[in-house]
Design a protein around this motif. Structure first.
Motif: not given
Length: 219
Positions: A105-108, A174-179
């Motif tokens: 998750l950290d790498a992602l 993770v994806q939603q936070m980045v978006l």
């Protein structure tokens, strides 16, 4: 006996034709990435990509079979970027399955934050799922699965834990936070502007991963 001039010419030009095709394919892929990042999927079509690449649109059909083939090639290219970003093995192997997931998750987080193209693709997958977005999603999923398989070894989640569901929820977070960060600079009121903000996110995600796999007892 001296070979005919035509045979010599064919031998001389064949590598040039191969190099020209390779350069054209690279230019088309680069144009496809640029159009996607700058204009989004609404403008992602054969004509726009051909204009950006400075080539005849028929070459997209000839080399990639059209948009589906181009999407598959671009999805493979994106997956390769993920694999490269995740290819550096940690200095110490993970001591537990929970630690392995926390590292993934950290790498992602880092991979997605540094790749605007991937952000566009994920946003498109969520808003308008279709055959093209399916190709992208499959390529990305393969890259993540390969990363886990390479580092997992004998590690396994505790008994009675639904690891696929938990991992899917955490990856979606993770994806939603980045978006959200890319779109508005925050998510659910949490600022996501600088590294101190993201350090909070990393610690929170790690805590969730470690807690989820803390024991084999069902919740």
């Amino acid at each position: 006996m001296t070979a005919p001039a035509t045979s010599s010419l064919a031998l001389d030009t064949a590598p040039d034709r191969t190099r020209d095709r390779s350069r054209t394919e690279d230019a088309i892929l680069a144009a496809a990435r640029d159009v996607l990042i700058e204009k989004g999927f609404g403008a992602w079509g054969v004509n726009a990509i051909a204009r950006a690449a400075g080539c005849d649109k028929q070459l997209i059909y000839r080399y990639f079979g059209g948009l589906d083939g181009l999407a598959e090639a671009l999805g493979t290219d994106v997956a390769r970027a993920i694999e490269t970003a995740l290819s550096v093995a940690p200095s110490q192997p993970a001591a537990s399955y929970a630690e392995l997931v926390a590292r993934l998750l950290d790498a992602l987080v880092e991979v997605l934050r540094g790749n605007p193209l991937m952000q566009r693709i994920i946003a498109w997958e969520l808003s308008e799922p279709n055959a093209l977005t399916h190709s992208f999603a499959q390529a990305r999923s393969r890259a993540l699965a390969d990363w886990i398989a390479r580092l997992r070894g004998d590690l396994a989640p505790p008994a009675n834990i639904d690891a696929p569901a938990i991992n899917a929820v955490l990856i979606a977070a993770v994806q939603q936070m980045v978006l959200g960060s890319a779109a508005t600079g925050n998510f659910a009121g949490l600022p996501l502007g600088d590294e101190s903000d993201w350090n909070r996110v990393r610690l929170a995600i790690r805590s969730l991963a470690m807690a989820a796999y803390a024991s084999g007892d069902p919740a």
